[in-house]
Design an enzyme around this catalytic site. Structure first.
Site, PDB file in Angstrom:
ATOM      1  N   GLU A  62      -3.781   7.433  -3.719  1.00  0.00           N
ATOM      2  CA  GLU A  62      -3.533   6.121  -3.139  1.00  0.00           C
ATOM      3  C   GLU A  62      -3.281   5.071  -4.216  1.00  0.00           C
ATOM      4  OE1 GLU A  62      -6.111   5.239   0.616  1.00  0.00           O
ATOM      5  OE2 GLU A  62      -6.774   3.891  -0.959  1.00  0.00           O
ATOM      6  N   TYR A  88       0.848  -1.189   0.000  1.00  0.00           N
ATOM      7  CA  TYR A  88       0.000   0.000   0.000  1.00  0.00           C
ATOM      8  C   TYR A  88       0.880   1.234   0.000  1.00  0.00           C
ATOM      9  CZ  TYR A  88      -2.840   3.821   1.738  1.00  0.00           C
ATOM     10  OH  TYR A  88      -3.457   5.031   1.860  1.00  0.00           O
TER      11      TYR A  88
END
Ligand code: GDP
Ligand code: MN
Length: 380
Positions: free
Chosen positions: A190, A101
């Site tokens: 993101e 991530y």
């Protein structure tokens, strides 16, 4: 303002962040052509403005060309969290060694952007933050200096257990990500998952870009990416009627005037054990029409079990609210109990209007909230 994954990936590609080969499609036939051009296997992904598509069945891996149209047909038109899938992305299937991530958000307390990364990728980062916060690496970015090279490399070293080559290519991606974040006034950016492939390269498999609404005035390029049809339809309808509406997960529908009072009302609902179904600010000036629209929007949410009207009349006149409420009741079958607390300008005539109807009156905010939570079945 949110954009679709495929739009976020276009931004990434322009910025030099590696993304899979992929094509956005609106029909099964287009998907079949795209898959043929890309080569099998492919992944077909629903393009909706909410996360968790994978879990909802909106991401499918397809092995054979003759299965593409059927799989695309299943996803196109699907309902994901109340949003209809109008487009899908057909992407080359990546050979994933591991999922990571990486994201940048604004830390409101620190008043700085923060680069966050985790080797626990693929799953929701909120869940990682809750259950295993030690698995998230964070670094603050000084907005005057930008993300410095060593900061990106340090995060990369932590993420890839000291593998300097991977850390360097991660730092390159992080630097580009920050450049997009700053130059386009994002509120969030993101990649989840950022994947390491079998050959050791990194690839942005998913992409999320949110633009700061307060900066849209200086970004026609951001505004041009808006897909009105894909936004929460009720939120769009509310905006057009001059209402601020945000859908939430609870069962107490709220009609309130003023953002501050709306926030306080939601706090009090939680305090009494309930969950608000929405945030709704009917705004300063009032008209019975606004109230009718507000009731219609709230009632279209099947979770709503009771409605709380909490008005502090200033410019908003309580009798306008009451008239609107009665008009809404006449136009639609209001199947849930309504509690109203109307105080301030023209509260007396408002009360007179509502007398003898099945609207439950309340004298104070606390009383109104308690009643509404009770009538909704005690929250959740
Ligand atoms: P989200 O559920 O909306 O976040 O959609 P994602 O694009 O993140 O996809 C969800 C999951 O599907 C990923 O975490 C991967 O595990 C898997 N996935 C997506 N694309 C691929 C791919 O190209 N290859 C493989 N093997 N898995 C993929
Ligand atoms: Mn994802």
């Amino acid at each position: 303002m949110k954009v679709h994954e495929y739009q976020a990936k276009e931004i990434f590609e322009q910025a030099g962040i590696p993304v899979p080969r992929e094509v956005v499609c609106a029909t099964p036939a287009e998907c079949a052509a795209a898959a043929r051009a890309i080569g099998l296997p492919v992944v077909i992904k629903a393009q909706v403005l909410v996360g968790g598509r994978g879990k909802a069945g909106g991401v499918k891996r397809v092995e054979k060309q003759e299965q593409v149209e059927a799989a695309a047909g299943q996803i196109l038109g699907m309902d994901i969290k109340g949003l209809r899938v109008e487009k899908v992305l057909v992407a080359e299937c990546a050979d994933i060694a591991k999922e990571y991530y990486v994201g940048i958000i604004v830390d409101r307390v620190g008043r700085k952007p923060v680069l966050m990364a985790s080797a626990a990728g693929g799953v929701e980062i909120e869940q990682v933050a809750r259950e295993t916060p030690e698995k998230i690496v964070k670094v603050e970015i000084d907005p005057a200096a930008g993300l410095l090279g060593f900061q990106g490399r340090n995060v990369g070293m932590a993420l890839f257990d000291g593998d300097a080559k991977l850390a360097r290519s991660f730092a390159g991606i992080a630097a580009r990500l920050y450049r997009v974040f700053a130059s386009r006034d994002c509120s969030l950016i993101e990649i989840n998952p950022l994947v390491r492939l079998g050959d050791g390269s990194l690839l942005a498999l998913d992409a999320k870009v949110n633009f700061d609404d307060n900066a849209l005035f200086r970004h026609p390029d951001n505004e041009a990416m808006r897909d009105r049809a894909a936004e929460e339809p009720k939120e769009v309808e509310a905006k057009e009627a001059g209402l601020s509406y945000i859908k939430l997960e609870g069962n107490v529908g709220c009609v309130v005037n003023g953002a501050g009072l709306a926030m306080a009302t939601m706090d009090l609902i939680k305090r009494y054990g309930g969950e608000p179904a929405n945030f709704l600010d009917v705004g300063g000036s009032s008209s019975p029409d606004k109230m009718v629209t507000a009731m219609r929007i709230i009632l279209s949410d099947p979770n709503v079990k009771a409605i709380l009207v909490n008005i502090f009349g200033g410019i908003t006149r309580c009798d306008d609210i009451a008239t609107g409420l009665l008009a809404a009741k006449k136009q639609a079958d209001i199947r849930v109990p309504v509690v109203a607390r109307l105080t301030g300008t023209n509260a007396e005539p408002a009360r007179a209007l509502l007398e003898g109807t099945d609207v439950t009156p309340a004298a104070t905010m606390a009383e109104a909230v308690k009643k509404a939570v009770e009538l909704a079945g005690g929250g959740k």
